[in-house]
Write a protein that holds these residues in place. Sequence first.
Motif, PDB file in Angstrom:
ATOM      1  N   VAL A 140     -31.510  -2.666  -1.936  1.00 31.06           N
ATOM      2  CA  VAL A 140     -30.501  -2.005  -1.094  1.00 31.06           C
ATOM      3  C   VAL A 140     -30.369  -0.575  -1.611  1.00 31.06           C
ATOM      4  CG1 VAL A 140     -28.122  -2.025  -0.280  1.00 31.06           C
ATOM      5  CG2 VAL A 140     -29.311  -4.194  -0.714  1.00 31.06           C
ATOM      6  N   PRO A 141     -30.663   0.439  -0.790  1.00 33.36           N
ATOM      7  CA  PRO A 141     -30.798   1.796  -1.310  1.00 33.36           C
ATOM      8  C   PRO A 141     -29.510   2.591  -1.450  1.00 33.36           C
ATOM      9  CG  PRO A 141     -31.367   1.757   1.010  1.00 33.36           C
ATOM     10  CD  PRO A 141     -31.058   0.339   0.627  1.00 33.36           C
ATOM     11  N   SER A 142     -28.468   2.185  -0.758  1.00 39.17           N
ATOM     12  CA  SER A 142     -27.257   3.011  -0.742  1.00 39.17           C
ATOM     13  C   SER A 142     -26.035   2.152  -0.475  1.00 39.17           C
ATOM     14  CB  SER A 142     -27.355   4.092   0.339  1.00 39.17           C
ATOM     15  OG  SER A 142     -27.357   3.493   1.621  1.00 39.17           O
ATOM     16  N   LEU A 143     -24.881   2.755  -0.716  1.00 37.97           N
ATOM     17  CA  LEU A 143     -23.630   2.062  -0.432  1.00 37.97           C
ATOM     18  C   LEU A 143     -23.508   1.781   1.066  1.00 37.97           C
ATOM     19  CD1 LEU A 143     -20.287   2.993  -2.137  1.00 37.97           C
ATOM     20  CD2 LEU A 143     -20.356   2.244   0.233  1.00 37.97           C
ATOM     21  N   GLY A 144     -23.909   2.755   1.876  1.00 36.05           N
ATOM     22  CA  GLY A 144     -23.889   2.525   3.322  1.00 36.05           C
ATOM     23  C   GLY A 144     -24.814   1.399   3.732  1.00 36.05           C
ATOM     24  N   GLY A 145     -25.978   1.301   3.074  1.00 34.80           N
ATOM     25  CA  GLY A 145     -26.896   0.199   3.361  1.00 34.80           C
ATOM     26  C   GLY A 145     -26.293  -1.144   3.014  1.00 34.80           C
ATOM     27  N   LEU A 146     -25.565  -1.202   1.896  1.00 36.92           N
ATOM     28  CA  LEU A 146     -24.904  -2.454   1.506  1.00 36.92           C
ATOM     29  C   LEU A 146     -23.843  -2.827   2.520  1.00 36.92           C
ATOM     30  CD1 LEU A 146     -24.658  -4.685  -0.625  1.00 36.92           C
ATOM     31  CD2 LEU A 146     -23.002  -3.241  -1.825  1.00 36.92           C
ATOM     32  N   ARG A 147     -23.103  -1.836   3.005  1.00 37.59           N
ATOM     33  CA  ARG A 147     -22.071  -2.123   4.013  1.00 37.59           C
ATOM     34  C   ARG A 147     -22.683  -2.642   5.310  1.00 37.59           C
ATOM     35  NH1 ARG A 147     -17.992   0.309   6.383  1.00 37.59           N
ATOM     36  NH2 ARG A 147     -19.047   2.304   6.691  1.00 37.59           N
ATOM     37  N   ARG A 148     -23.809  -2.044   5.699  1.00 41.23           N
ATOM     38  CA  ARG A 148     -24.442  -2.498   6.945  1.00 41.23           C
ATOM     39  C   ARG A 148     -24.893  -3.953   6.825  1.00 41.23           C
ATOM     40  NH1 ARG A 148     -26.036   2.926   7.075  1.00 41.23           N
ATOM     41  NH2 ARG A 148     -27.890   2.559   5.800  1.00 41.23           N
ATOM     42  N   ILE A 149     -25.430  -4.322   5.663  1.00 44.75           N
ATOM     43  CA  ILE A 149     -25.814  -5.723   5.454  1.00 44.75           C
ATOM     44  C   ILE A 149     -24.570  -6.603   5.488  1.00 44.75           C
ATOM     45  CG2 ILE A 149     -26.793  -7.357   3.798  1.00 44.75           C
ATOM     46  CD1 ILE A 149     -28.569  -5.006   2.820  1.00 44.75           C
ATOM     47  N   GLY A 150     -23.484  -6.132   4.857  1.00 48.45           N
ATOM     48  CA  GLY A 150     -22.243  -6.895   4.870  1.00 48.45           C
ATOM     49  C   GLY A 150     -21.712  -7.117   6.273  1.00 48.45           C
ATOM     50  N   ILE A 151     -21.828  -6.090   7.118  1.00 48.99           N
ATOM     51  CA  ILE A 151     -21.391  -6.238   8.515  1.00 48.99           C
ATOM     52  C   ILE A 151     -22.270  -7.247   9.236  1.00 48.99           C
ATOM     53  CG2 ILE A 151     -21.192  -5.039  10.729  1.00 48.99           C
ATOM     54  CD1 ILE A 151     -20.441  -2.511   9.081  1.00 48.99           C
ATOM     55  N   SER A 152     -23.591  -7.138   9.018  1.00 51.21           N
ATOM     56  CA  SER A 152     -24.518  -8.067   9.662  1.00 51.21           C
ATOM     57  C   SER A 152     -24.308  -9.493   9.166  1.00 51.21           C
ATOM     58  CB  SER A 152     -25.956  -7.626   9.377  1.00 51.21           C
ATOM     59  OG  SER A 152     -26.884  -8.570   9.848  1.00 51.21           O
ATOM     60  N   PHE A 153     -24.075  -9.639   7.843  1.00 45.60           N
ATOM     61  CA  PHE A 153     -23.893 -10.961   7.257  1.00 45.60           C
ATOM     62  C   PHE A 153     -22.460 -11.492   7.435  1.00 45.60           C
ATOM     63  CE2 PHE A 153     -27.429 -11.717   3.918  1.00 45.60           C
ATOM     64  CZ  PHE A 153     -28.387 -11.259   4.796  1.00 45.60           C
ATOM     65  N   GLU A 154     -21.551 -10.624   7.864  1.00 48.96           N
ATOM     66  CA  GLU A 154     -20.133 -10.987   7.997  1.00 48.96           C
ATOM     67  C   GLU A 154     -19.572 -11.494   6.665  1.00 48.96           C
ATOM     68  OE1 GLU A 154     -19.001 -13.197  11.582  1.00 48.96           O
ATOM     69  OE2 GLU A 154     -21.062 -12.939  12.296  1.00 48.96           O
ATOM     70  N   ASN A 155     -19.808 -10.703   5.613  1.00 50.05           N
ATOM     71  CA  ASN A 155     -19.254 -11.083   4.313  1.00 50.05           C
ATOM     72  C   ASN A 155     -18.420  -9.955   3.719  1.00 50.05           C
ATOM     73  OD1 ASN A 155     -21.025  -9.269   3.138  1.00 50.05           O
ATOM     74  ND2 ASN A 155     -22.434 -10.818   2.387  1.00 50.05           N
TER      75      ASN A 155
END
Length: 267
Positions: A140-155
């Motif tokens: 995961v390259p960035s904080l924004g990338g982590l957030r996008r995964i979190g939104i997709s994963f709903e976690n």
Amino acid sequence: MAALPDAPPRLYRALNRAGDQVRGSRYYRRLGAAVTGPLGPSLLEAGLLNEDRLDHVDSVLAADPLVAPLSAHFPSSAFTIDHLDTLVTLLRAHAATDAVDWRLAPNAGPRAAFRRMQQALDALTAPDPGFEPPAPFRVVPSLGGLRRIGISFENCVADAGHYAARHWFRLADGSAVFLFADDPPVLLALRPLIPGALFVIEDVAGPKNAPVSPEVVEKLRSDLLASGVTVLRLDPADALWHLHSLAARNSKRADDDVETDLEWLAA
């Protein structure tokens, strides 16, 4: 007023809103310095001219220059200024303040200001983890990338309203390395024990925090090991605590070494 020889005329009109309580000369000197400073116009616009407002002004002037325009969109509080200054200083240290246009409409509220802060935080990047993860995993390259995964994963890493913020900043400072895969969908956090060489899995989950197959985790461990990176099965602290507990429960065995910890450390 002798204590305020250079005060603007507006101050004397504003003092009419301060009530009939007479304060000490120190208050009036602080007030004079505040109203003739860069925040003078906003200080004189409305509200009581009390010690709390002067504390607020002092906090803003001592903070990063970006805090002053941002603070205008939050309720007036020296406590809030400390929070803003903490985040802005962090962003500036990461050279992330230029990633955002901080200009806001005069009537914008805290939500709009927070969105700017979030956009800047999203620009924080993860340090090089020191290894290349095996496919299908990616870093995961960035904080924004982590957030996008979190939104997709709903976690929970989707927004700052949960424990997620600690994960965000650990990504940015390198104290956690986040890996993800699309098939199967997995988000995994590794804690470096020896950067680039030895890690322990801190958390692993699928969408909506669904459990991940042990086979998937074991395949990742074996593939990383083949590339020279070791991922421990357990946190070393947990492993040590378990062995300590076993030793304590069985301390009366006849063949136990009776040497005390102090004797051993002193040897």
